[in-house]
Each structure stands twice: as C-alpha cells, then as structure tokens.
Write a protein that holds these residues in place. Structure first.
Motif, PDB file in Angstrom:
ATOM      1  N   VAL A 195       2.703   3.672  -3.167  1.00 36.30           N
ATOM      2  CA  VAL A 195       2.111   4.971  -2.801  1.00 36.30           C
ATOM      3  C   VAL A 195       2.805   5.507  -1.561  1.00 36.30           C
ATOM      4  CG1 VAL A 195       0.005   6.165  -2.059  1.00 36.30           C
ATOM      5  CG2 VAL A 195      -0.144   4.328  -3.740  1.00 36.30           C
ATOM      6  N   VAL A 196       2.978   6.820  -1.510  1.00 36.51           N
ATOM      7  CA  VAL A 196       3.444   7.492  -0.295  1.00 36.51           C
ATOM      8  C   VAL A 196       2.320   8.404   0.190  1.00 36.51           C
ATOM      9  CG1 VAL A 196       5.091   9.122   0.690  1.00 36.51           C
ATOM     10  CG2 VAL A 196       5.870   7.413  -0.977  1.00 36.51           C
ATOM     11  N   PHE A 197       1.941   8.228   1.458  1.00 38.44           N
ATOM     12  CA  PHE A 197       0.913   9.055   2.089  1.00 38.44           C
ATOM     13  C   PHE A 197       1.599   9.949   3.110  1.00 38.44           C
ATOM     14  CE2 PHE A 197      -2.292   9.063   5.765  1.00 38.44           C
ATOM     15  CZ  PHE A 197      -2.814  10.286   5.389  1.00 38.44           C
ATOM     16  N   ALA A 198       1.555  11.250   2.896  1.00 39.52           N
ATOM     17  CA  ALA A 198       2.138  12.221   3.818  1.00 39.52           C
ATOM     18  C   ALA A 198       1.016  12.959   4.540  1.00 39.52           C
ATOM     19  CB  ALA A 198       3.020  13.221   3.070  1.00 39.52           C
ATOM     20  N   VAL A 199       1.191  13.201   5.836  1.00 35.32           N
ATOM     21  CA  VAL A 199       0.102  13.774   6.629  1.00 35.32           C
ATOM     22  C   VAL A 199       0.000  15.292   6.504  1.00 35.32           C
ATOM     23  CG1 VAL A 199       0.145  11.870   8.285  1.00 35.32           C
ATOM     24  CG2 VAL A 199       1.440  13.968   8.756  1.00 35.32           C
ATOM     25  N   SER A 200       0.774  15.893   5.626  1.00 30.43           N
ATOM     26  CA  SER A 200       0.570  17.306   5.274  1.00 30.43           C
ATOM     27  C   SER A 200       0.931  17.482   3.807  1.00 30.43           C
ATOM     28  CB  SER A 200       1.418  18.239   6.141  1.00 30.43           C
ATOM     29  OG  SER A 200       2.739  18.341   5.658  1.00 30.43           O
ATOM     30  N   ASP A 201       0.234  18.384   3.160  1.00 36.16           N
ATOM     31  CA  ASP A 201       0.521  18.649   1.748  1.00 36.16           C
ATOM     32  C   ASP A 201       1.928  19.192   1.561  1.00 36.16           C
ATOM     33  OD1 ASP A 201      -1.982  17.851   0.843  1.00 36.16           O
ATOM     34  OD2 ASP A 201      -2.852  19.843   1.093  1.00 36.16           O
TER      35      ASP A 201
ATOM     36  N   ARG B 169      -6.412  13.585  -7.257  1.00 35.13           N
ATOM     37  CA  ARG B 169      -5.922  14.306  -8.432  1.00 35.13           C
ATOM     38  C   ARG B 169      -4.862  13.443  -9.120  1.00 35.13           C
ATOM     39  NH1 ARG B 169      -6.051  18.681  -4.479  1.00 35.13           N
ATOM     40  NH2 ARG B 169      -7.898  19.980  -4.877  1.00 35.13           N
ATOM     41  N   ASP B 170      -4.160  14.028 -10.080  1.00 31.93           N
ATOM     42  CA  ASP B 170      -3.297  13.240 -10.960  1.00 31.93           C
ATOM     43  C   ASP B 170      -2.180  12.482 -10.248  1.00 31.93           C
ATOM     44  OD1 ASP B 170      -4.888  14.275 -12.886  1.00 31.93           O
ATOM     45  OD2 ASP B 170      -3.339  15.438 -13.917  1.00 31.93           O
ATOM     46  N   SER B 171      -1.728  12.969  -9.094  1.00 28.32           N
ATOM     47  CA  SER B 171      -0.605  12.309  -8.416  1.00 28.32           C
ATOM     48  C   SER B 171      -0.956  10.925  -7.884  1.00 28.32           C
ATOM     49  CB  SER B 171      -0.089  13.172  -7.265  1.00 28.32           C
ATOM     50  OG  SER B 171      -0.998  13.162  -6.168  1.00 28.32           O
TER      51      SER B 171
ATOM     52  N   ALA C 112       8.192  15.583  -0.893  1.00 29.16           N
ATOM     53  CA  ALA C 112       8.399  14.217  -1.384  1.00 29.16           C
ATOM     54  C   ALA C 112       8.335  14.174  -2.905  1.00 29.16           C
ATOM     55  CB  ALA C 112       7.349  13.291  -0.782  1.00 29.16           C
ATOM     56  N   LEU C 113       7.429  14.949  -3.490  1.00 23.71           N
ATOM     57  CA  LEU C 113       7.301  15.015  -4.947  1.00 23.71           C
ATOM     58  C   LEU C 113       8.602  15.492  -5.582  1.00 23.71           C
ATOM     59  CD1 LEU C 113       5.551  14.938  -7.528  1.00 23.71           C
ATOM     60  CD2 LEU C 113       4.784  17.265  -6.971  1.00 23.71           C
ATOM     61  N   LYS C 114       9.217  16.487  -4.994  1.00 23.63           N
ATOM     62  CA  LYS C 114      10.481  16.998  -5.507  1.00 23.63           C
ATOM     63  C   LYS C 114      11.568  15.926  -5.451  1.00 23.63           C
ATOM     64  CE  LYS C 114      13.958  20.590  -4.661  1.00 23.63           C
ATOM     65  NZ  LYS C 114      14.353  21.725  -3.762  1.00 23.63           N
ATOM     66  N   ALA C 115      11.630  15.181  -4.342  1.00 27.49           N
ATOM     67  CA  ALA C 115      12.652  14.129  -4.190  1.00 27.49           C
ATOM     68  C   ALA C 115      12.442  13.008  -5.202  1.00 27.49           C
ATOM     69  CB  ALA C 115      12.621  13.583  -2.776  1.00 27.49           C
ATOM     70  N   ILE C 116      11.192  12.642  -5.443  1.00 27.65           N
ATOM     71  CA  ILE C 116      10.890  11.575  -6.411  1.00 27.65           C
ATOM     72  C   ILE C 116      11.336  11.991  -7.805  1.00 27.65           C
ATOM     73  CG2 ILE C 116       9.013  10.302  -7.533  1.00 27.65           C
ATOM     74  CD1 ILE C 116       7.480  10.492  -4.849  1.00 27.65           C
TER      75      ILE C 116
ATOM     76  N   GLU D   2      13.658  14.206  -8.600  1.00 24.75           N
ATOM     77  CA  GLU D   2      15.108  14.290  -8.657  1.00 24.75           C
ATOM     78  C   GLU D   2      15.757  12.917  -8.783  1.00 24.75           C
ATOM     79  OE1 GLU D   2      16.686  16.567  -5.450  1.00 24.75           O
ATOM     80  OE2 GLU D   2      15.901  18.474  -6.200  1.00 24.75           O
ATOM     81  N   ALA D   3      15.045  11.886  -8.303  1.00 25.26           N
ATOM     82  CA  ALA D   3      15.565  10.518  -8.407  1.00 25.26           C
ATOM     83  C   ALA D   3      15.305   9.915  -9.789  1.00 25.26           C
ATOM     84  CB  ALA D   3      14.940   9.647  -7.328  1.00 25.26           C
ATOM     85  N   GLY D   4      14.697  10.694 -10.678  1.00 21.95           N
ATOM     86  CA  GLY D   4      14.425  10.219 -12.022  1.00 21.95           C
ATOM     87  C   GLY D   4      13.175   9.372 -12.136  1.00 21.95           C
ATOM     88  N   LEU D   5      12.317   9.426 -11.131  1.00 28.85           N
ATOM     89  CA  LEU D   5      11.081   8.648 -11.139  1.00 28.85           C
ATOM     90  C   LEU D   5       9.903   9.562 -11.463  1.00 28.85           C
ATOM     91  CD1 LEU D   5      11.761   6.587  -7.898  1.00 28.85           C
ATOM     92  CD2 LEU D   5      12.039   5.821 -10.263  1.00 28.85           C
ATOM     93  N   LYS D   6       8.811   8.961 -11.888  1.00 27.30           N
ATOM     94  CA  LYS D   6       7.643   9.719 -12.288  1.00 27.30           C
ATOM     95  C   LYS D   6       6.475   9.473 -11.333  1.00 27.30           C
ATOM     96  CE  LYS D   6       8.709   9.815 -17.251  1.00 27.30           C
ATOM     97  NZ  LYS D   6       8.205   9.473 -18.616  1.00 27.30           N
ATOM     98  N   VAL D   7       5.732  10.531 -11.109  1.00 21.87           N
ATOM     99  CA  VAL D   7       4.484  10.470 -10.327  1.00 21.87           C
ATOM    100  C   VAL D   7       3.330  10.745 -11.296  1.00 21.87           C
ATOM    101  CG1 VAL D   7       3.162  11.530  -8.464  1.00 21.87           C
ATOM    102  CG2 VAL D   7       5.637  11.288  -8.227  1.00 21.87           C
ATOM    103  N   PRO D   8       2.347   9.850 -11.397  1.00 21.85           N
ATOM    104  CA  PRO D   8       2.076   8.673 -10.560  1.00 21.85           C
ATOM    105  C   PRO D   8       2.578   7.352 -11.152  1.00 21.85           C
ATOM    106  CG  PRO D   8       0.162   9.151 -11.888  1.00 21.85           C
ATOM    107  CD  PRO D   8       1.195  10.171 -12.279  1.00 21.85           C
ATOM    108  N   ASP D   9       3.273   7.368 -12.280  1.00 28.06           N
ATOM    109  CA  ASP D   9       3.622   6.118 -12.971  1.00 28.06           C
ATOM    110  C   ASP D   9       4.474   5.194 -12.104  1.00 28.06           C
ATOM    111  OD1 ASP D   9       2.250   7.228 -15.039  1.00 28.06           O
ATOM    112  OD2 ASP D   9       4.022   7.760 -16.221  1.00 28.06           O
ATOM    113  N   ASP D  10       5.504   5.762 -11.459  1.00 28.85           N
ATOM    114  CA  ASP D  10       6.405   4.929 -10.651  1.00 28.85           C
ATOM    115  C   ASP D  10       5.992   4.891  -9.181  1.00 28.85           C
ATOM    116  OD1 ASP D  10       8.196   4.337 -12.843  1.00 28.85           O
ATOM    117  OD2 ASP D  10       8.902   6.411 -12.679  1.00 28.85           O
TER     118      ASP D  10
END
Length: 346
Positions: free
Chosen positions: A246-252, A331-333, A258-262, A264-272
């Motif tokens: 899990v990544v916890f960021a102190v602002s949305d 939520r889903d993330s 971070a969601l965009k970077a994940i 682009e790296a070919g990973l899925k949120v929340p699966d990976d």
C-alpha cells in the motif's frame, strides 16, 4: 440629498449610537424606541454607507483573508478552496465581506499584515497556512486583531485556530491496514519541513511501530502536496522491488500522481499496489479506480472558522483551538478481500 445616520437619529429623536444599535440589532434598546427608528428608516428608505456604518459601530464588517507563507496555497487548491467556500458562505450570513490580501507591494515596502489590517480597518482575519510562514504572520497573531488560522497554530490572546486532527489521519490508515494483515506500507508526505505533513509522518511511524509493521526509510518520501510530486516519488519507489503493498499519500493530489505512475509501470491498482490519499477532494470519486482517502471535513472546518472569528470579534470567546476528526473512506483503490467493517463510499 443623501441621508446620514445623524439625520436618521435627529428625525427619530435619538442618538446616532442608538440608530446604530437598532440597525445592527445590538445593545438593549426598548421596543418603542426600536420601532420609532425603524419607522424612520422605512419611511426615508435610508441605507447606511459603508463609512457611516463603520463609524457608528466602530466595525467595518470586513474580514481579511491571508494565504500565509513564502510557499503558499493558491485559489485552485482543492482542499482549501472548499474550506474557503464554506467560510465565505458562513461569514456572509453573519454580515461580513471578505478582503483578500494580494498586493505584494506591502511586503516589498516592509509594511506587514498588521499595517494592512489597520489601513483597511478590518474586524479580523482568516489565515490559511502555507509553508515557511513569514514573521509578519506572528506579528499579526500577537496583535489585537482577532485572527483564526486554518492548519496553522496561532497563539495570540485574540487568536484561535481550527484544523483536522492530523495524528488521527495516519492512525486510522495504519490501523485499518493492520486489521487487514497488510504490513508493507510506503508513505508520501509533503515538504520535509512541513509541520502538518510531519505530524502525519510521525503518527504514521508511531502506529507502524506500535503494530509491529516495519518502516522502511526508502519508502518515506517528501513532496509538495501536488500531483507532479506524487508522480515523481512513486516512480522512485518503483525503481527497485519489492514494492509496498500500500502507498499512503498525505494529499489526494499526490495520490493521484502516484496512481498515474503505477499505471505507467504496467501495474494495477488495487491488485498489485493499493493506494490511499488524504482530503477527499471531488476528483477522488472519478479517478480510475476511485481513490480511497481520509476525509477532512472541509465544510465543518470552514464554518467553525467563521463562527470562531465572529465570536472573537465580538468578545464572546477566548483564544481556543478545535481539532476536527477525520474519517477513513475506502474506495476501490484500497479494497481488501474479507476486510473489516469500514465506511465505503462511491
């Protein structure tokens, strides 16, 4: 001929001060006198000018709005924008207008906030916290001008402040993850010298240690609360596996970066990798997937700030502070199979 408050007083056979009290519904004015003054006002169609009302009541009914700090927030900042809207609506109902401090020549000419408040005869100020707060804010805080801060601790005799309980923001996140058997968590914070971010970071570390969850130094990152820094810092985290659960960021905003970077790296949120932000801005509901977050009650913070400042201006309260409880919104993330009872929203 334009009527003055003195003209109304003369017609009603009372003093200008009595007219002022009737118009502002203050003081102990008898019904007979009040009705007499109101009849004159109604018959003449009198509307007090700003200067007349200010002179009579010794109040301008103007509130200063200050975005503090060398690195300050902007009007388009989604969290503070919602706080200010709630504040604006509340003070408007209380009879105030807002003057926004925007003239940088005051600072260039070494004239501070206090000088500006006196220049415009402001009744009080709302101070929105930025970073690297200038000394002029401390001078204003220690003055006789009533002030209320949002996300900034004011200590003056005529000051109060309201903020989310920032320690609870992190404790709610860590506790939720622990109860769902997740122990590998990265943290993306604000500036390394940000007071608010550091409260959240220290609480994060405290509760991680309390529950026996390892804190990895290379998963503690510092940004600037906005999307670009969340994006860049998430890229750093993804440079070297293993990745956090899990990544916890102190602002949305940083969480959305971070969601965009994940992705682009070919990973899925929340699966990976699962993701949690903070603030509960409107965009959380429409990201893909919808972003889990810790809600700060922006409407409540804005309204509290308005009523607290009004009470300070009218001498109805002493300096105080209010901590508003945050609320974890999953939520889903950050969906987890067989998770504990939570507040899940769309």
């Amino acid at each position: 001929m334009k009527l003055t408050i003195k003209d109304i007083a003369k017609m009603a056979g009372v003093s200008p001060g009595t007219v002022s009290k009737v118009m502002n519904n203050t003081g102990s004015i008898g019904k007979k006198t009040k009705d007499k003054v109101m009849d004159v006002i109604e018959e003449t169609g009198y509307k007090p000018s700003f200067s007349a009302k200010s002179l009579a009541t010794k109040k301008s009914n103007l509130i200063g709005l200050i975005y503090a700090g060398e690195v300050n927030v902007e009007f388009n900042h989604p969290f503070f924008n919602e706080v200010i809207n709630a504040f604006k609506n509340a003070v408007g109902q209380l009879g105030y207008d807002i003057l926004i401090f925007s003239n940088k020549n005051f600072n260039n000419n070494k004239e501070d906030y206090l000088a500006r408040c006196k220049h415009f005869q402001l009744d009080g100020c709302l101070i929105i916290a930025g970073e690297h707060i200038e000394d002029a804010i401390n001078t204003l805080d220690q003055s006789d001008i009533p002030c209320v801060g949002v996300d900034i601790e004011l200590k003056g005799a005529n000051s109060s402040y309201v903020t989310t309980d920032n320690s609870k923001i992190s404790s709610k996140v860590v506790e939720y993850l622990y109860l769902n058997s997740i122990k590998e968590v990265a943290f993306i914070g604000g500036q390394s010298d940000s007071i608010i971010s550091n409260i959240r970071k220290e609480s994060f570390i405290h509760y991680m240690n309390l529950f026996g969850m390892s804190v990895r130094p290379h998963w503690l990152k510092y940004g600037n609360y906005f999307e670009d820094s969340g994006y860049a810092l998430m890229q750093e985290i993804l440079e070297k596996p293993p990745y956090p659960q899990v990544v916890f960021a102190v602002s949305d905003m940083m969480a959305l970066g971070a969601l965009k970077a994940i992705k682009e790296a070919g990973l899925k949120v929340p699966d990976d990798i699962k993701l949690i932000g903070c603030d509960d801005i409107e965009a959380c509901r429409y990201s893909d997937p919808p972003l889990a977050t810790v809600k700060q009650d922006k409407d409540k913070i804005g309204k509290l700030a308005a009523y607290m400042l009004h009470d300070l201006i009218n001498g109805k309260t002493e300096s105080s502070s209010v901590l508003v409880d945050p609320e974890l919104v999953i939520r889903d993330s950050c969906l987890i199979d067989n998770n504990v009872t939570i507040n899940k929203r769309g």
